[in-house]
Design a protein around this motif. Structure first.
Motif, PDB file in Angstrom:
ATOM      1  N   HIS A  68       0.569  -1.087  -0.105  1.00 44.95           N
ATOM      2  CA  HIS A  68      -0.075   0.052   0.296  1.00 44.95           C
ATOM      3  C   HIS A  68       1.047   1.644  -0.280  1.00 44.95           C
ATOM      4  N   PRO A 104       0.510   5.092  -0.723  1.00 47.03           N
ATOM      5  CA  PRO A 104      -0.040   5.745  -1.997  1.00 47.03           C
ATOM      6  C   PRO A 104       0.338   6.883  -3.050  1.00 47.03           C
ATOM      7  N   SER A 105       1.472   7.042  -2.258  1.00 45.80           N
ATOM      8  CA  SER A 105       2.282   7.960  -4.104  1.00 45.80           C
ATOM      9  C   SER A 105       2.349   7.092  -5.157  1.00 45.80           C
TER      10      SER A 105
END
Length: 312
Positions: free
Chosen positions: A186, A188-189
């Motif tokens: 995981h 996000p960027s």
């Protein structure tokens, strides 16, 4: 005075006793004074049969050993105190020619238990990924745990140290959520070209360890070695900003935030001692992150890559 230390691994049901000595008296005393504590147990990944964990002892960052030996030639069971903020124990063959500061020796009758524990800790780090905690105490005395908290004159910087200290305590024995998310994929960027995760994990490991060991830890040593305060500020800005920014992009946002606030507040610091205190807390925090990254990293993916001529 005889100073005996018990190092136990409750998850394994094993423990060894070591006796501290005077080869590096100041280092041994710093460790003794910090007892008791608990820490995530690590294992060398390159050097061989060597255990180490991050010790919550700020003095290890700057105290210089007066007597060093080649770790490869030290007897099995030798305890070492490292300026990387580690308490280490040799339990078999080592290949890395590193000068190290010995502070004690595991009792001969406990060496078999040490070897047994070392094998189980390697399995934990390399394959099972079940964290093992080391409990370090004065032999015959109760266990416990606390992290030292340093204070400085400026209220804003002191408050930042308080936040870093609290976060370090929170993740000391529990995997940090941001690192756990990263290892679960995981991100996000979107870091990781073409949706890869292993590449990002490799780079995060490669940046986190030197940020704690060389940058923040090195700045503590420089402060104690009388580098002028303005030079310390300049070096901190040069060394810390880029790796912290990259690690923030990869998912370690709290680390990036702490570093930005520390660098932004450097002009508020009026003494080398206060500068060293801030850097010491950042070093302990990042070294803790580094330990967890090594624990979480999927080293077993390298099973197909073996040294030529290796027996196992």
């Amino acid at each position: 005075m005889t100073r005996r230390v018990e190092i136990g691994w409750p998850a394994l049901g094993t423990a060894v006793i070591a006796e501290l000595d005077e080869r590096n008296a100041a280092l041994a005393q710093s460790v003794w004074d910090a007892l008791p504590y608990r820490s995530l147990q690590g294992h060398a990944l390159v050097a061989g049969h060597h255990l180490y964990h991050v010790a919550p002892v700020h003095a290890l960052l700057h105290q210089r050993g007066t007597h060093t030996v080649d770790r490869r030639e030290a007897p099995d069971g030798t305890l070492f105190a490292s300026r990387l903020q580690h308490l280490g124990i040799k339990y078999g063959e080592l290949t890395e020619p590193m000068p190290a500061a010995p502070i004690g020796q595991v009792l001969p009758e406990h060496l078999d238990t040490l070897v047994e524990s070392g094998a189980a800790i390697w399995e934990s780090l390399y394959r099972s990924k079940k964290p093992i905690v080391a409990e370090v105490r004065r032999a015959g005395e109760p266990g416990g745990h606390s992290l030292p908290r340093l204070s400085v004159a400026d209220p804003q910087i002191d408050a930042l140290i308080g936040e870093v200290h609290a976060e370090t305590e929170r993740i000391w024995l529990s995997p940090p959520e941001d690192l756990a998310d990263l290892h679960d994929g995981h991100i996000p960027s979107g870091a990781g070209s073409f949706s890869t995760v292993l590449t990002t994990l490799v780079f995060v490991n490669g940046e986190t360890r030197p940020l704690g060991y060389a940058c923040f830890g090195g700045l503590v040593r420089a402060a104690y070695e009388d580098m002028p305060l303005e030079s310390l500020r300049h070096m901190a800005r040069l060394l810390a900003a880029t790796p912290a920014e990259f690690l923030g992009y990869c998912g370690l946002g709290r680390l990036h935030e702490f570093t930005q606030r520390a660098l932004g507040g450097l002009d508020r610091i009026s003494s080398r001692d206060d500068f060293a205190a801030l850097m010491a807390h950042l070093a302990l925090y990042v070294n803790c992150l580094g330990g967890w990254n090594l624990q979480l990293f999927p080293w077993h993916l390298g099973d197909g890559l073996r040294r030529k001529g290796a027996l196992g």
